[in-house]
Design a protein around this motif. Structure first.
Motif, PDB file in Angstrom:
ATOM      1  N   LEU A   1       1.083  -1.229  -0.087  1.00 32.46           N
ATOM      2  CA  LEU A   1       0.058   0.072   0.015  1.00 32.46           C
ATOM      3  C   LEU A   1       0.918   1.287  -0.013  1.00 32.46           C
ATOM      4  CD1 LEU A   1      -2.629  -1.461   2.702  1.00 32.46           C
ATOM      5  CD2 LEU A   1      -2.586  -1.606   0.136  1.00 32.46           C
ATOM      6  N   CYS A   2       2.100   1.099   0.079  1.00 30.49           N
ATOM      7  CA  CYS A   2       3.257   2.158   0.115  1.00 30.49           C
ATOM      8  C   CYS A   2       3.528   2.579  -1.488  1.00 30.49           C
ATOM      9  CB  CYS A   2       4.361   1.810   0.725  1.00 30.49           C
ATOM     10  SG  CYS A   2       5.143   0.460  -0.012  1.00 30.49           S
ATOM     11  N   ILE A   3       3.140   2.016  -2.510  1.00 27.68           N
ATOM     12  CA  ILE A   3       3.759   2.087  -3.837  1.00 27.68           C
ATOM     13  C   ILE A   3       3.588   3.551  -4.271  1.00 27.68           C
ATOM     14  CG2 ILE A   3       3.367   1.579  -6.224  1.00 27.68           C
ATOM     15  CD1 ILE A   3       3.020  -1.445  -5.506  1.00 27.68           C
TER      16      ILE A   3
ATOM     17  N   ILE B   1      -5.116  -9.549   7.183  1.00 24.80           N
ATOM     18  CA  ILE B   1      -3.848  -9.061   6.736  1.00 24.80           C
ATOM     19  C   ILE B   1      -2.864  -9.838   7.322  1.00 24.80           C
ATOM     20  CG2 ILE B   1      -2.688  -7.165   6.768  1.00 24.80           C
ATOM     21  CD1 ILE B   1      -4.966  -5.303   6.696  1.00 24.80           C
ATOM     22  N   PHE B   2      -1.798 -10.271   6.529  1.00 32.74           N
ATOM     23  CA  PHE B   2      -0.453 -11.054   7.074  1.00 32.74           C
ATOM     24  C   PHE B   2       0.489 -10.030   6.713  1.00 32.74           C
ATOM     25  CE2 PHE B   2      -3.138 -14.265   4.773  1.00 32.74           C
ATOM     26  CZ  PHE B   2      -3.645 -15.097   5.952  1.00 32.74           C
ATOM     27  N   HIS B   3       1.472  -9.683   7.940  1.00 30.69           N
ATOM     28  CA  HIS B   3       2.522  -8.984   7.599  1.00 30.69           C
ATOM     29  C   HIS B   3       3.692  -9.231   8.625  1.00 30.69           C
ATOM     30  CE1 HIS B   3       3.018  -4.686   5.862  1.00 30.69           C
ATOM     31  NE2 HIS B   3       4.188  -4.933   6.228  1.00 30.69           N
ATOM     32  N   GLY B   4       4.935  -9.145   8.093  1.00 31.40           N
ATOM     33  CA  GLY B   4       6.002  -9.404   8.897  1.00 31.40           C
ATOM     34  C   GLY B   4       6.377  -8.079   9.751  1.00 31.40           C
ATOM     35  N   ASP B   5       6.984  -8.251  10.826  1.00 24.91           N
ATOM     36  CA  ASP B   5       7.363  -7.217  11.696  1.00 24.91           C
ATOM     37  C   ASP B   5       9.201  -6.828  11.314  1.00 24.91           C
ATOM     38  OD1 ASP B   5       9.003  -9.100  12.903  1.00 24.91           O
ATOM     39  OD2 ASP B   5       8.573  -8.572  14.838  1.00 24.91           O
ATOM     40  N   GLU B   6       9.555  -7.353  10.107  1.00 25.35           N
ATOM     41  CA  GLU B   6      10.764  -6.992   9.719  1.00 25.35           C
ATOM     42  C   GLU B   6      10.649  -6.645   8.379  1.00 25.35           C
ATOM     43  OE1 GLU B   6      14.029  -9.450  11.128  1.00 25.35           O
ATOM     44  OE2 GLU B   6      13.356  -9.362  13.192  1.00 25.35           O
ATOM     45  N   ASP B   7       9.797  -6.313   7.580  1.00 22.19           N
ATOM     46  CA  ASP B   7       9.315  -5.842   6.379  1.00 22.19           C
ATOM     47  C   ASP B   7      10.256  -4.694   6.007  1.00 22.19           C
ATOM     48  OD1 ASP B   7       8.523  -5.388   3.777  1.00 22.19           O
ATOM     49  OD2 ASP B   7       6.790  -6.688   4.080  1.00 22.19           O
ATOM     50  N   ASP B   8      11.225  -4.822   5.160  1.00 20.20           N
ATOM     51  CA  ASP B   8      12.006  -3.585   4.830  1.00 20.20           C
ATOM     52  C   ASP B   8      11.546  -3.048   3.484  1.00 20.20           C
ATOM     53  OD1 ASP B   8      12.798  -5.584   3.205  1.00 20.20           O
ATOM     54  OD2 ASP B   8      15.014  -5.124   3.649  1.00 20.20           O
ATOM     55  N   VAL B   9      10.458  -3.690   2.963  1.00 18.48           N
ATOM     56  CA  VAL B   9       9.827  -2.962   1.680  1.00 18.48           C
ATOM     57  C   VAL B   9       8.602  -2.427   1.865  1.00 18.48           C
ATOM     58  CG1 VAL B   9       9.114  -3.514  -0.759  1.00 18.48           C
ATOM     59  CG2 VAL B   9      11.154  -4.859   0.198  1.00 18.48           C
ATOM     60  N   VAL B  10       7.787  -2.934   2.575  1.00 19.48           N
ATOM     61  CA  VAL B  10       6.478  -2.352   2.999  1.00 19.48           C
ATOM     62  C   VAL B  10       6.413  -2.426   4.493  1.00 19.48           C
ATOM     63  CG1 VAL B  10       3.989  -2.640   2.951  1.00 19.48           C
ATOM     64  CG2 VAL B  10       5.305  -3.320   0.924  1.00 19.48           C
ATOM     65  N   ALA B  11       6.573  -0.864   5.015  1.00 14.44           N
ATOM     66  CA  ALA B  11       6.578  -0.839   6.467  1.00 14.44           C
ATOM     67  C   ALA B  11       5.223  -1.498   7.263  1.00 14.44           C
ATOM     68  CB  ALA B  11       6.909   0.646   6.889  1.00 14.44           C
ATOM     69  N   LEU B  12       5.454  -2.079   8.334  1.00 13.53           N
ATOM     70  CA  LEU B  12       4.357  -2.786   9.112  1.00 13.53           C
ATOM     71  C   LEU B  12       3.357  -1.575   9.376  1.00 13.53           C
ATOM     72  CD1 LEU B  12       3.335  -5.151  10.644  1.00 13.53           C
ATOM     73  CD2 LEU B  12       4.562  -4.394  12.561  1.00 13.53           C
ATOM     74  N   GLU B  13       3.359  -0.333   9.365  1.00  9.86           N
ATOM     75  CA  GLU B  13       2.683   0.643   9.703  1.00  9.86           C
ATOM     76  C   GLU B  13       1.437   0.542   8.716  1.00  9.86           C
ATOM     77  OE1 GLU B  13       4.590   4.713   8.539  1.00  9.86           O
ATOM     78  OE2 GLU B  13       5.598   3.388   9.904  1.00  9.86           O
ATOM     79  N   TYR B  14       2.003   0.389   7.298  1.00  4.35           N
ATOM     80  CA  TYR B  14       0.814   0.173   6.193  1.00  4.35           C
ATOM     81  C   TYR B  14      -0.031  -0.886   6.631  1.00  4.35           C
ATOM     82  CZ  TYR B  14       3.183   3.724   3.262  1.00  4.35           C
ATOM     83  OH  TYR B  14       3.802   4.838   2.717  1.00  4.35           O
TER      84      TYR B  14
END
Length: 253
Positions: free
Chosen positions: A142-144, A195-208
């Motif tokens: 969602l950061c694109i 929604i599945f999200h990793g807390d070390e995602d360096d492409v799409v920040a978790l805050e998105y």
């Protein structure tokens, strides 16, 4: 576990053709279907394990190549002709098409999107609220628009071709998201969202992912500790199991 078979599918729309695979349970009944949308430079193969698991458990799955969606795409278009919105057209065409298939339960079509495919799936779900039963988003990108608008703040600064991770993107990709606010175009989908999200995602920040979870009326979010943009084998297996449970629990009988 029941058996299933795979069929190649081709769907024409807007003068181009999508290639994909339909994982179809062999139980002769109309089946619920999950449409899997791959991420940037991905292919229909990215969710083969997910689809295999679902089909063995009597849930159909469709995996496909977005047109121009990768350097290895079997579908039409070059990567520099692709944008978020051509991909959105692709996914809309699939939803519209499979709803009419006699072996698909049109009441139970789910969208699952990873990364850029997650963004596209979220946009489509907001426009197809009636047709879509549930939405699953794997580290949705969602950061694109934000990222590229920082990089190319004015229309004049947008190049004709810009290479990203070995993929040539065209002006259409960047112009179409110029001053585009993703969060104005998602969040109306009023059925269950996972929604599945990793807390070390360096492409799409978790805050998105967290912001999306707050925006949807009925969203659940699972944060995967230590996972980045692209999960480990253990993380992927957990996603597969949770996807099956989500679909099973949300089927409209």
């Amino acid at each position: 576990m029941s058996s299933y078979h795979k069929e190649m599918i081709k769907i024409k729309h807007h003068g181009r053709e999508i290639h994909g695979i339909f994982y179809m349970p062999n139980n002769k009944k109309k089946c619920p279907v999950v449409i899997f949308s791959h991420g940037f430079n991905g292919t229909y193969k990215d969710f083969a394990m997910n689809s295999d698991y679902l089909a063995q458990n009597e849930i159909g799955a469709i995996c496909f190549d977005f047109c121009g969606g990768s350097v290895n795409s079997k579908s039409d278009l070059k990567s520099y002709e692709m944008s978020i919105f051509t991909e959105k057209e692709d996914l809309c065409a699939i939803v519209e098409t499979i709803r009419k298939w006699e072996n698909v339960d049109a009441e139970n079509i789910f969208l699952f999107g990873g990364s850029q495919g997650g963004l596209v799936s979220a946009l489509v779900a907001d426009e197809y609220v009636e047709e879509i039963r549930g939405l699953l988003l794997l580290f949705p990108a969602l950061c694109i628009a934000d990222d590229w608008n920082k990089r190319f703040p004015t229309l004049e600064s947008i190049p004709d071709i810009h290479e990203v991770w070995g993929v040539r993107l065209g002006r259409i990709f960047f112009e179409s998201i110029h001053q585009y606010n993703v969060f104005d175009h998602i969040g109306k989908f009023d059925k269950n969202v996972f929604i599945f999200h990793g807390d070390e995602d360096d492409v799409v920040a978790l805050e998105y992912g967290e912001r999306a979870a707050r925006l949807y009326p009925y969203a659940r979010m699972e944060v995967f500790p230590g996972e980045g943009h692209g999960f480990s084998e253990a993380g992927n297996h957990r996603v597969i199991e949770l996807t099956y449970e989500f679909v099973r629990d949300n089927i409209n009988n």
